[in-house]
Design a protein around this motif. Structure first.
Motif, PDB file in Angstrom:
ATOM      1  N   GLN A 243       0.501  -1.358  -0.055  1.00 29.96           N
ATOM      2  CA  GLN A 243       0.091   0.172   0.223  1.00 29.96           C
ATOM      3  C   GLN A 243       0.895   1.369  -0.080  1.00 29.96           C
ATOM      4  OE1 GLN A 243      -3.989   0.626   0.092  1.00 29.96           O
ATOM      5  NE2 GLN A 243      -3.302  -1.051  -1.092  1.00 29.96           N
ATOM      6  N   PRO A 244       1.779   1.382  -0.750  1.00 33.32           N
ATOM      7  CA  PRO A 244       2.508   2.805  -1.219  1.00 33.32           C
ATOM      8  C   PRO A 244       1.547   3.438  -1.834  1.00 33.32           C
ATOM      9  CG  PRO A 244       3.389   1.140  -2.588  1.00 33.32           C
ATOM     10  CD  PRO A 244       2.444   0.285  -1.780  1.00 33.32           C
ATOM     11  N   ALA A 245       1.549   5.085  -1.344  1.00 36.38           N
ATOM     12  CA  ALA A 245       0.939   5.941  -2.496  1.00 36.38           C
ATOM     13  C   ALA A 245       1.722   6.056  -3.477  1.00 36.38           C
ATOM     14  CB  ALA A 245       0.992   7.328  -1.623  1.00 36.38           C
ATOM     15  N   ILE A 246       1.200   5.888  -4.598  1.00 35.23           N
ATOM     16  CA  ILE A 246       1.949   5.813  -5.936  1.00 35.23           C
ATOM     17  C   ILE A 246       1.321   7.104  -6.876  1.00 35.23           C
ATOM     18  CG2 ILE A 246       2.270   4.588  -7.958  1.00 35.23           C
ATOM     19  CD1 ILE A 246       2.557   2.151  -6.755  1.00 35.23           C
ATOM     20  N   LEU A 247       2.298   7.919  -7.545  1.00 35.60           N
ATOM     21  CA  LEU A 247       2.300   8.890  -8.429  1.00 35.60           C
ATOM     22  C   LEU A 247       2.969   8.311  -9.587  1.00 35.60           C
ATOM     23  CD1 LEU A 247       1.654  11.741  -9.667  1.00 35.60           C
ATOM     24  CD2 LEU A 247       3.864  12.576  -8.479  1.00 35.60           C
ATOM     25  N   MET A 248       2.496   8.433 -10.724  1.00 32.67           N
ATOM     26  CA  MET A 248       3.167   8.003 -12.023  1.00 32.67           C
ATOM     27  C   MET A 248       2.872   9.412 -13.024  1.00 32.67           C
ATOM     28  SD  MET A 248       2.151   4.116 -12.486  1.00 32.67           S
ATOM     29  CE  MET A 248       0.442   4.270 -12.529  1.00 32.67           C
ATOM     30  N   ALA A 249       3.804   9.670 -13.519  1.00 41.12           N
ATOM     31  CA  ALA A 249       3.734  10.836 -14.604  1.00 41.12           C
ATOM     32  C   ALA A 249       4.514  10.612 -15.862  1.00 41.12           C
ATOM     33  CB  ALA A 249       4.042  12.206 -14.082  1.00 41.12           C
ATOM     34  N   ASN A 250       3.877  10.462 -16.966  1.00 35.72           N
ATOM     35  CA  ASN A 250       4.538  10.307 -18.306  1.00 35.72           C
ATOM     36  C   ASN A 250       4.176  10.967 -19.490  1.00 35.72           C
ATOM     37  OD1 ASN A 250       5.555   7.781 -16.855  1.00 35.72           O
ATOM     38  ND2 ASN A 250       6.028   7.156 -18.971  1.00 35.72           N
ATOM     39  N   ALA A 251       4.600  10.782 -20.503  1.00 39.64           N
ATOM     40  CA  ALA A 251       4.619  11.835 -21.815  1.00 39.64           C
ATOM     41  C   ALA A 251       3.345  11.052 -22.706  1.00 39.64           C
ATOM     42  CB  ALA A 251       5.516  12.160 -22.493  1.00 39.64           C
ATOM     43  N   PRO A 272      -3.207   4.347  -2.691  1.00 37.93           N
ATOM     44  CA  PRO A 272      -3.641   5.766  -2.992  1.00 37.93           C
ATOM     45  C   PRO A 272      -2.695   5.989  -4.501  1.00 37.93           C
ATOM     46  CG  PRO A 272      -3.078   5.294  -0.834  1.00 37.93           C
ATOM     47  CD  PRO A 272      -2.985   4.071  -1.499  1.00 37.93           C
ATOM     48  N   LYS A 273      -3.305   6.655  -5.193  1.00 39.34           N
ATOM     49  CA  LYS A 273      -2.706   6.557  -6.723  1.00 39.34           C
ATOM     50  C   LYS A 273      -3.338   7.959  -7.497  1.00 39.34           C
ATOM     51  CE  LYS A 273      -6.396   3.658  -8.593  1.00 39.34           C
ATOM     52  NZ  LYS A 273      -6.805   2.438  -9.161  1.00 39.34           N
ATOM     53  N   ARG A 274      -2.099   8.164  -8.505  1.00 40.11           N
ATOM     54  CA  ARG A 274      -2.465   9.471  -9.309  1.00 40.11           C
ATOM     55  C   ARG A 274      -1.511   9.248 -10.482  1.00 40.11           C
ATOM     56  NH1 ARG A 274      -3.794  15.154  -8.078  1.00 40.11           N
ATOM     57  NH2 ARG A 274      -2.540  16.574  -9.494  1.00 40.11           N
ATOM     58  N   LEU A 275      -2.312   9.609 -11.606  1.00 38.08           N
ATOM     59  CA  LEU A 275      -1.611   9.409 -12.830  1.00 38.08           C
ATOM     60  C   LEU A 275      -1.838  10.685 -13.757  1.00 38.08           C
ATOM     61  CD1 LEU A 275      -0.778   7.569 -15.120  1.00 38.08           C
ATOM     62  CD2 LEU A 275      -3.009   6.952 -15.611  1.00 38.08           C
ATOM     63  N   GLU A 276      -0.340  11.065 -14.218  1.00 34.38           N
ATOM     64  CA  GLU A 276      -0.623  12.504 -14.920  1.00 34.38           C
ATOM     65  C   GLU A 276       0.008  12.136 -16.478  1.00 34.38           C
ATOM     66  OE1 GLU A 276       1.422  15.708 -13.034  1.00 34.38           O
ATOM     67  OE2 GLU A 276       0.026  15.297 -11.392  1.00 34.38           O
ATOM     68  N   PHE A 277      -0.495  12.810 -17.597  1.00 36.07           N
ATOM     69  CA  PHE A 277      -0.005  12.746 -18.569  1.00 36.07           C
ATOM     70  C   PHE A 277       0.132  14.221 -19.368  1.00 36.07           C
ATOM     71  CE2 PHE A 277      -1.835   8.615 -19.271  1.00 36.07           C
ATOM     72  CZ  PHE A 277      -0.613   7.612 -19.147  1.00 36.07           C
ATOM     73  N   SER A 278       1.503  14.192 -19.994  1.00 38.00           N
ATOM     74  CA  SER A 278       1.717  15.704 -20.569  1.00 38.00           C
ATOM     75  C   SER A 278       2.427  15.738 -21.995  1.00 38.00           C
ATOM     76  CB  SER A 278       2.705  16.591 -19.627  1.00 38.00           C
ATOM     77  OG  SER A 278       2.409  16.494 -18.242  1.00 38.00           O
ATOM     78  N   PRO A 279       2.146  16.617 -22.660  1.00 40.14           N
ATOM     79  CA  PRO A 279       2.857  16.573 -24.116  1.00 40.14           C
ATOM     80  C   PRO A 279       4.570  16.309 -24.042  1.00 40.14           C
ATOM     81  CG  PRO A 279       1.205  18.430 -23.950  1.00 40.14           C
ATOM     82  CD  PRO A 279       1.651  17.897 -22.494  1.00 40.14           C
ATOM     83  N   GLY A 280       4.722  15.709 -24.950  1.00 44.53           N
ATOM     84  CA  GLY A 280       6.370  15.579 -24.950  1.00 44.53           C
ATOM     85  C   GLY A 280       6.770  14.059 -25.410  1.00 44.53           C
ATOM     86  N   ASP A 281       8.177  13.802 -24.963  1.00 45.58           N
ATOM     87  CA  ASP A 281       8.442  12.461 -25.316  1.00 45.58           C
ATOM     88  C   ASP A 281       9.245  11.984 -24.168  1.00 45.58           C
ATOM     89  OD1 ASP A 281       9.745  10.103 -26.235  1.00 45.58           O
ATOM     90  OD2 ASP A 281       9.756  11.048 -28.271  1.00 45.58           O
ATOM     91  N   HIS A 282      10.024  11.017 -24.005  1.00 47.85           N
ATOM     92  CA  HIS A 282      10.403  10.170 -22.857  1.00 47.85           C
ATOM     93  C   HIS A 282      11.323  11.336 -22.152  1.00 47.85           C
ATOM     94  CE1 HIS A 282      11.722   7.190 -20.236  1.00 47.85           C
ATOM     95  NE2 HIS A 282      12.929   7.469 -20.464  1.00 47.85           N
ATOM     96  N   ALA A 283      10.974  11.482 -20.809  1.00 43.85           N
ATOM     97  CA  ALA A 283      11.664  12.264 -19.713  1.00 43.85           C
ATOM     98  C   ALA A 283      11.617  13.682 -20.174  1.00 43.85           C
ATOM     99  CB  ALA A 283      13.171  11.805 -19.692  1.00 43.85           C
ATOM    100  N   ILE A 284      10.885  14.293 -21.216  1.00 44.32           N
ATOM    101  CA  ILE A 284      10.773  15.628 -21.363  1.00 44.32           C
ATOM    102  C   ILE A 284       9.889  16.502 -20.472  1.00 44.32           C
ATOM    103  CG2 ILE A 284      10.286  17.310 -23.307  1.00 44.32           C
ATOM    104  CD1 ILE A 284      12.567  15.931 -23.734  1.00 44.32           C
ATOM    105  N   PRO A 285       8.779  16.195 -19.970  1.00 41.10           N
ATOM    106  CA  PRO A 285       7.761  17.026 -19.221  1.00 41.10           C
ATOM    107  C   PRO A 285       8.547  17.181 -17.975  1.00 41.10           C
ATOM    108  CG  PRO A 285       6.599  15.068 -20.153  1.00 41.10           C
ATOM    109  CD  PRO A 285       7.828  14.694 -20.530  1.00 41.10           C
ATOM    110  N   GLU A 286       9.492  16.475 -17.555  1.00 43.70           N
ATOM    111  CA  GLU A 286       9.927  16.803 -16.049  1.00 43.70           C
ATOM    112  C   GLU A 286      11.502  17.393 -16.346  1.00 43.70           C
ATOM    113  OE1 GLU A 286      10.438  12.350 -16.763  1.00 43.70           O
ATOM    114  OE2 GLU A 286       8.805  13.851 -17.082  1.00 43.70           O
ATOM    115  N   LEU A 287      11.843  17.442 -17.526  1.00 39.85           N
ATOM    116  CA  LEU A 287      13.319  17.859 -17.623  1.00 39.85           C
ATOM    117  C   LEU A 287      13.622  19.254 -16.835  1.00 39.85           C
ATOM    118  CD1 LEU A 287      16.082  17.225 -19.045  1.00 39.85           C
ATOM    119  CD2 LEU A 287      15.178  18.480 -21.027  1.00 39.85           C
ATOM    120  N   THR A 288      12.709  20.238 -17.144  1.00 42.69           N
ATOM    121  CA  THR A 288      13.155  21.458 -16.640  1.00 42.69           C
ATOM    122  C   THR A 288      13.179  21.430 -15.010  1.00 42.69           C
ATOM    123  OG1 THR A 288      10.897  22.164 -16.696  1.00 42.69           O
ATOM    124  CG2 THR A 288      12.184  22.947 -18.517  1.00 42.69           C
TER     125      THR A 288
END
Length: 531
Positions: A243-251, A272-288
């Motif tokens: 039961q860890p709380a898991i956030l996943m975010a990808n492009a 407990p969970k959360r899922l986020e999607f953003s425009p872009g490619d691999h590792a780009i949304p979180e790069l900055t």
């Protein structure tokens, strides 16, 4: 069957160039001073159970008492300096942060295990060291990271119950799907693995054998078994039990770990969970965010840790857990569940291909009684773009890969185009394609592309994916059902939709031989989830 060795070499070269550039940028900031209220960065050696020494660094708050703690395994090809900016910011906010370089990379000992059993045992060893040598609170330990760090964190959360929260950014849950989705070999993931490992790591005999088998299309069961051991979905029962709380975010456009695997994995989690999607490619949304700049994905990760590790009442636990940042810009959208992302599905039937222009109608009830012969041995101007670059630029410019639809070779592709849309079409979710074909060979590959076509005939690529078949009866009808990668896209009124299906794309290793061909026929359709 093509091996595409020139393209593979180009991918490897591009990988090395990008990785080296990122690493140089990160290591430039090594001498940055600690923030007020934090210790200076301390470099430490952590000895694994088999004697391998892992290189790590620790930054922690100087406030009294125990502190919530986060462990960051570095990304594939990078080292423990990767998360310096985030670690300093978190330590200044009251955390103990340990970043480490997984075995086989840079100055850490051993050989690359590719998120295998040794890597997962190392996580527990790192946590043991953390609790013995820092002010970390044993009841409030989290893990996170980008790409490789994300995958290791997810898998480890099913093995070590001390991990109470995970932020997995641009990670994977099904490595087999990343390598062989819909029975089609990808090029990006294995090229990235091999290229960076050649430059910055030490591969194991197991890795060398598996990657060679992959490129040479042999021992597929062995490659899939290797991937299964390194997939979070294999450890789903343990994750749900811990039961860890898991956030996943990808492009949306992740060319290494396509998004649908995370949608499926999210649906199977009871944590407990959360899922986020953003425009872009691999590792780009979180790069900055890696550079310490404002970043929506890292903001979510911090809020996730703040609530589930530090006890902050920031509301993230009560917010709608599905977050989509649409392609092309616009405000982020939040939904209570994946099922709520779309409110209906519109079926666009494939009609007879006209003899005068080689184009079929797209829309309405799927028709029958027609067929269209198409060569699949060569590609067309419809393709997925340049590996990592095209979808990466989408995140920065809003412009996806394009194709001028009148210029797509109708002799080597099936093309269907709708009438002009009377109102904006909001596509949300996972489109699907249902095809009926008669192949010329028992093995083959098709790639389906969905385009948003403007008044000049330029199509912006919304989503695409390949599908292959093996052991079919040549000359006999075959039905193919394909789930395209999830997307969030608004097609403007006055634009048209297009479906293009051809047999070759430089992003994939297809199974079409010389003079390969198929005949398309009804009843076939494109289903688009919409709001």
């Amino acid at each position: 069957m093509r091996t595409q060795s020139p393209l593979r070499a180009a991918v490897v070269a591009l990988t090395l160039l990008v990785t080296t550039g990122i690493t140089t940028a990160i290591t430039t900031g090594v001498a940055a001073p600690a923030y007020a209220g934090t210790t200076s960065m301390t470099f430490v050696d952590i000895t694994a159970s088999d004697g391998v020494v892992l290189k790590a660094n620790v930054i922690e708050s100087t406030s009294p008492g125990r502190h919530p703690a986060v462990v960051f395994p570095s990304s594939w090809g990078l080292n423990d300096l990767e998360y310096l900016a985030q670690a300093q910011a978190m330590a200044s906010a009251g955390y103990t942060v340990l970043s480490y370089t997984p075995r086989g990379w840079w100055s850490s000992g051993g050989q690359i295990d590719t998120a295998g059993p040794k890597d997962i045992r190392d996580v527990s060893t790192v946590i043991d060291w953390l609790l013995a040598h820092t002010s970390a609170d044993p009841a409030h330990i989290g893990m996170g990271g980008v790409s490789y760090g994300a995958g290791i964190s997810l898998i480890a959360s099913g093995n070590d119950a001390r991990i109470r929260a995970v932020a997995a950014l641009s990670g994977w849950s099904d490595l087999a799907a990343s390598l062989y989705g819909d029975q089609t070999r990808r090029q990006q993931a294995p090229a990235l693995l091999q290229g960076t490992a050649m430059l910055l790591g030490r591969t194991s005999p197991e890795f060398d054998t598996v990657i060679s088998d992959f490129w040479n299309y042999r021992n597929v069961p062995g490659v899939l078994a290797f991937a299964g051991v390194r997939s979070a979905k294999t450890y789903l029962a343990g994750i749900n039990a811990n039961q860890p709380a898991i956030l996943m975010a990808n492009a949306f456009g992740d060319s290494v770990f396509p998004p649908n695997q995370l949608v499926d994995f999210y649906g199977s989690l009871s944590t407990p969970k959360r899922l986020e999607f953003s425009p872009g490619d691999h590792a780009i949304p979180e790069l900055t965010g890696i550079a310490g700049l404002d970043n929506a994905v890292w903001t979510s990760a911090r809020r996730w840790f703040d609530h589930y590790l530090a006890g902050a009442a920031n509301g993230i636990d009560t917010e709608a857990p599905i977050v989509l940042r649409p392609n092309g810009g616009g405000a982020a959208e939040a939904y209570a569940s994946w099922a709520a992302v779309s409110t209906s599905t519109t079926r666009y039937g494939l009609g007879e291909v006209h003899w005068w222009d080689g184009t079929g109608d797209l829309g309405g009830t799927p028709s029958t009684g027609w067929s269209r012969f198409t060569w699949t041995d060569l590609g067309t101007s419809a393709d997925g773009g340049v590996v990592l670059i095209s979808n990466g630029l989408t995140a920065l410019t809003g412009q996806p890969p394009t194709a001028w639809l009148p210029g797509v070779d109708r002799g080597h592709a099936g093309v269907w185009i709708s009438s002009s849309l009377g109102s904006t079409l909001k596509i949300r979710g996972i489109p699907t394609v249902h095809l009926r074909i008669t192949p010329s060979a028992s093995n083959g590959t098709l790639i389906a592309y969905v385009y948003d076509v403007d008044g000049l005939g330029t199509g912006s690529l919304l989503t695409h994916a390949p599908i292959s078949w093996h052991g079919a009866s040549a000359g006999s009808p075959l039905t193919l059902d394909l789930r395209l990668p999830a997307t969030a896209w608004n097609v403007p009124a006055g634009h048209k939709l297009a479906l293009v299906v051809d047999g070759h794309d430089p992003l994939y290793l297809d199974d079409n031989g010389a003079l390969a061909n198929v005949s398309f026929s009804g009843s076939a359709w494109l289903d688009l989830p919409r709001r």
